[in-house]
Write an enzyme that holds these catalytic residues in place. Sequence first.
Site, PDB file in Angstrom:
ATOM      1  N   HIS A  12     -70.707 -40.232 136.484  1.00  0.00           N
ATOM      2  CA  HIS A  12     -71.618 -39.521 135.010  1.00  0.00           C
ATOM      3  C   HIS A  12     -72.356 -41.189 135.298  1.00  0.00           C
ATOM      4  CE1 HIS A  12     -72.618 -39.551 131.436  1.00  0.00           C
ATOM      5  NE2 HIS A  12     -72.394 -38.400 130.800  1.00  0.00           N
ATOM      6  N   ARG A  43     -78.522 -40.660 124.864  1.00  0.00           N
ATOM      7  CA  ARG A  43     -80.114 -39.792 125.494  1.00  0.00           C
ATOM      8  C   ARG A  43     -80.350 -38.898 124.954  1.00  0.00           C
ATOM      9  NH1 ARG A  43     -78.209 -39.282 130.997  1.00  0.00           N
ATOM     10  NH2 ARG A  43     -76.023 -39.429 130.323  1.00  0.00           N
TER      11      ARG A  43
END
Length: 603
Positions: free
Chosen positions: A236, A256
């Site tokens: 990740h 995000r």
Amino acid sequence: MADYTTYEHDVLVIGAGGAGLRAAIEASAAGVSVGLICKSLLGKAHTVMAEGGMAAAMGNVDDRDNWKVHFTDTMRGGQYVNNWRMAELHAKEAPDRVRELEAWGAVFDRTKDGKILQRNFGGHRYPRLAHVGDRTGLELIRTLQDHGIHQGIEVYMEVTVLSLLKDGDRVVGCLAYEREHGRFRVFKAKAVILATGGIGRAYKITSNSWEGTGDGHALAYDAGAELIDMEFIQFHPTGMVWPPSVRGILVTEGVRGEGGILKNSEGKRFMFDDIPANYKDQTADTPEEGWRYVTGDKDARRPPELLTRDHVARCIVREVKEGRGSPHGGVFLDIAWIKEKVQNAPEHIKKKLPSMYHQFKQLANLDITTTPMEVGPTTHYVMGGIRVDSDTQASTIPGLFAAGECAAGINGANRLGGNSLSDLIVFGKRAGEYAAIFAKENGHGTLDGSEIDQKTRTALESFEREGGENPYTIQQDLQELMQANVGIVRTHDEMIQALNGIDQLRNRSARTFVPGNIDFNPGWHTALDLHNLLVVSEAIARAGIERKESRGGHFRDDFPAKDPEFAKFNFSLKKTDDGAMQIEKIPIPEMPAELKAVVEEMG
Ligand SMILES: Cc1cc2nc3c(=O)[nH]c(=O)nc-3n(C[C@H](O)[C@H](O)[C@H](O)COP(=O)(O)OP(=O)(O)OC[C@H]3O[C@@H](n4cnc5c(N)ncnc54)[C@H](O)[C@@H]3O)c2cc1C
């Protein structure tokens, strides 16, 4: 003769995360007796840590979404080595599974008109993640537990399964021990479902909880089942990098999705520099277009921070390697900047990302509403796992089923964020349904007492080797070895070095010494975990060596390009009669014309 207690069920589920709970509910609803075993307390499975949401094409926020787009996104994200049938079932069934959770009491965030709210996530074309703030896993577990508890499922908490037991070819039960007092337990079952989660603890930097030691992968492998896609590990892009004690802890992609941007030490938004050709037409040209996308403008395209995880992670590694990293070896993730766009931004951020706010405040003394976070890649998810039939979740061994992260196929070379939680409920349900059918069609097998005696003796050997190796040291050495040699960027020589190292560590693990006795002894548990960690590490390295190309979560410095030849098969790993790990190419069946047409239409 070994001292143990025996329990009997029609269906035995090993693992009480989202997949195991959903499987247990389904099997129990089919009218068979169900036992559910977990290493931790019920409700503490790794699923509880899931943050961002579960992907399901309900079209609540953008009505252009449907199963076809979700299917296409999943296949593209997995770079076309996915099991297309699983991707199809997942995309078609996830919305019903999410609505079912709602009917069972899950309190999702809502749109203004009262529908389940869906958020943007990497690789998903439209807002698709049903969520509860950034605590979706907690709500999933809570709902399934509340529902399941009324169905008469027998739960065995703080019990670790050591080995599957077979009668001929068929799995008929397992041997386990209680973590608290170390006593052995034998479970007899007509069908067994593995739902044991991931393998992150094979690496030094990981977002995974202590439970992620690849037990289910190794249990299945030892019983003769096949593992596939083990070379594909998801790093990740955004884990915490500072302070050292919290390195690896996840920073959800939801940051995000809510407008967070990635910058290097020069203040540059570097993700705009490298957009893969196959995502170019879906990616924003300017920061302004990216912002419009995250705030719901249907004409805008996603910002490059929401490209797939494999790509974003590699871009971060590049920035750090080329000297543009943050002070502690990551890059900056900035959500505070949205104050330029949003009124009362600090309150907005705290409402949308409450866990992230508290995580950074408490662990790093940093206020994300005013200050950028430092982030870097962390080992997060294993796309590889037990090879299963797409519709029934049956493994290649009779009586053994698998679901959730420990099963493989749906994700191919890379998983899209949010696709795991929906995978758990779609395929957990299917595993429960088909295991119950198997249990109704087959009686109990016969357990072999001498096999159980021998396995319990082996499990206790490390108490007798005074002066032997410390299991914690071996575990740490393995984590260093995998991080250094089979990480985000790999080469042939590094992976060979890893295999040699794994061999040596296996020899050392046969000499572990654990002081004390079986009561409350985490050192002993660690010694027992080592075998599983070594099996999955070897599988990752072997498959990684054979895949001489770069695809999704597997990036080779010596073969940086994608090779179409390697799109034609998956790698399967199996234990031979003499105990060696054998690797084989499994051709991927051709996608039927109607699904090809979907990919073309949606692509
Ligand atoms: C921090 C974090 C955030 C995430 N956020 C998201 C997200 O927002 N959306 C998303 O889709 N995915 C997310 N993921 C991934 C997702 O959470 C996992 O892939 C998923 O929860 C795995 O579920 P599972 O049911 O397969 O296994 P788990 O939840 O890992 O449960 C495994 C179970 O097996 C038991 N077990 C293991 N070994 C044994 C054994 N030997 N004997 C007995 N029991 C055993 C454990 O005790 C546990 O009960 C996230 C992951 C992390 C780390």
